[in-house]
Design an enzyme around this catalytic site. Sequence first.
Site, PDB file in Angstrom:
ATOM      1  N   GLY A 190       0.824  -1.205   0.000  1.00 34.93           N
ATOM      2  CA  GLY A 190       0.000   0.000   0.000  1.00 34.93           C
ATOM      3  C   GLY A 190       0.853   1.249   0.000  1.00 34.93           C
ATOM      4  O   GLY A 190       1.917   1.330  -0.621  1.00 34.93           O
ATOM      5  N   GLY A 191       0.400   2.259   0.739  1.00 35.59           N
ATOM      6  CA  GLY A 191       1.123   3.528   0.794  1.00 35.59           C
ATOM      7  C   GLY A 191       2.515   3.412   1.357  1.00 35.59           C
ATOM      8  O   GLY A 191       3.378   4.260   1.078  1.00 35.59           O
ATOM      9  N   GLY A 250      24.594   9.850 -30.813  1.00 36.68           N
ATOM     10  CA  GLY A 250      24.194  10.643 -29.659  1.00 36.68           C
ATOM     11  C   GLY A 250      24.637  10.038 -28.343  1.00 36.68           C
ATOM     12  O   GLY A 250      24.822  10.759 -27.355  1.00 36.68           O
ATOM     13  N   ALA A 251      24.826   8.728 -28.304  1.00 39.63           N
ATOM     14  CA  ALA A 251      25.272   8.075 -27.073  1.00 39.63           C
ATOM     15  C   ALA A 251      26.672   8.546 -26.684  1.00 39.63           C
ATOM     16  O   ALA A 251      27.006   8.590 -25.490  1.00 39.63           O
ATOM     17  CB  ALA A 251      25.250   6.559 -27.240  1.00 39.63           C
TER      18      ALA A 251
END
Length: 559
Positions: A220-221, A455-456
């Site tokens: 849960g939370g 781009g790497a």
Amino acid sequence: YAYLTKAMSSIQSLLRGVRAASRRASAVPSWVWWSRAALAAPQQQHSRTLAMAMETEAERRSRAVLGGGQKRIDKQHSQGKLTARERLDLLLDPGSFREYDMFVEHTCTDFGMDNPNTKFLGDGVVTGQGLINGRLVFVFSQDFTVFGGSLSSMHARKICKVMDKAADLGAPVIGLNDSGGARIQEGVDSLAGYADIFLRNVLYSGVVPQLSLITGPCAGGAVYSPAITDFTFMVKETSYMFVTGPKVVEEVTNEVVTEQELGGADVHTKKSGVAHKAFQNDVHAVYEMRELVDFLPLSNKDPVPIRHTDDPRDRLIPGLNYIIPHSSDQPYDMLDVVHSVVDEGYFFQIMPNFARNIIVGFARMDGRTVGIVGNQPNQKAGCLDISSSVKGARFVRFCDAFNIPLIIFEDVPGFLPGTYEEFHGIIKNGAKLLYAFAEATVPKITVITRKAYGGAYDVMSSKHIRGDMNYAWPTAEIAVMGAKGAVAVLHRKKSKEELAQLQRDYEDTLCTPYKAAARGFIDDIIEPQTTRLRICEDLEMLATKKQTNPWKKHGNIPL
């Protein structure tokens, strides 16, 4: 007559003494007589009162140490789990733990919680301070034997207290999570307690290291606190994390899964990337947590720790001269490079089973802690993809926040192509790694071992995004793309023989480090065996580096 005279004289002398004593007594204030009376009281009564008080205090401490009772402790052991206190005993240096708020109790009165039998000293969490290898840390350890370790308002208040102290004093905070979640009987008070913890996780992020060890349920939370912390370890088979449990999943989606299949250690260390490492049992997990803490500075204001090493900084590594295969398409293990270069070959790898095409972790160079980032050619050829970009970016930002120098070993042919990557946001996620490296102001030393394409090449801490020292081995290939792909694009109508020759020409002309070196994008082309020496010398030089970014409230990283 003589006898009577002598007797009368003695009586008169005695009477004069009595009168003098009476006069002196009348001159003494009444409070003095009261004090003397108090001092003259029997010491035995005081001793009995103190002994009774100490006995009561000892009884309460014994109750607090037992948590939910011996039966529940035995059940914990039968499941292969340690208790909250046993974990802290292993985590901290012997005799160094100082507990806070041992006598705290919950304040809930609804649903029968006002019954004295529902009051457990400590309220399901053990908090305090201690030492790890002589350095201060603050800790909390949830006790599953008390209401399943569920979080109440007082439980949360105890955790918040140690988090605040950690931030105020500049020391790491370590949470050992073993909790069923919010205490239902307390309703919104429990939810408020979680929010108080989350707020501190956010405010103290980048201020002090925050570490989580999941030793049992975390549902849960409750999962959002470990998610915000810097590193999360899990214990196999006994721990799990999920937002909604198997029963809810089945009701909503008709999927039938177990707790381990939904949120076990293997899931989060191999598939989701939520956790960083998993271990077979509590003992191993706690030991590895101690190892991790030993690499980290105490806070963002403290220098990285330095440890004595017998490994010479000028140690040559002849094997690196031969580690790169002759064919650029043949893989090798970048971990062999890392282990060869770092102090004593010891590399503490982070997330070893998630996004294995990039490696990250901590090591030491000449005794100093450093962060290592490296492409892994034997996994997806070392390509960057969504998962590896996120993994690398998160690690780089942690190192930058805590002033840990970065060493980058680069062999990357580019970003992984394919519809899956494009549809799931490789553009946005790849930009996270670029953002992290460009934003970082810590010393950054990059060594290109082989490929640095497209781009790497820019992303992996190139000179263009403020890399401090950028080296290449003679085997490096720095280009827009590989020779085969480039020739296929540039010369589509050529024969096979012509294409083969053009490919060789491309490799000789562009797939080398010399073009980049000629433009100052590479500081030097170094002999591989000298890599350790170069890095150690540069780290010493860069120790006084001071670099700042333009003032801003915060940047807007592409999340």
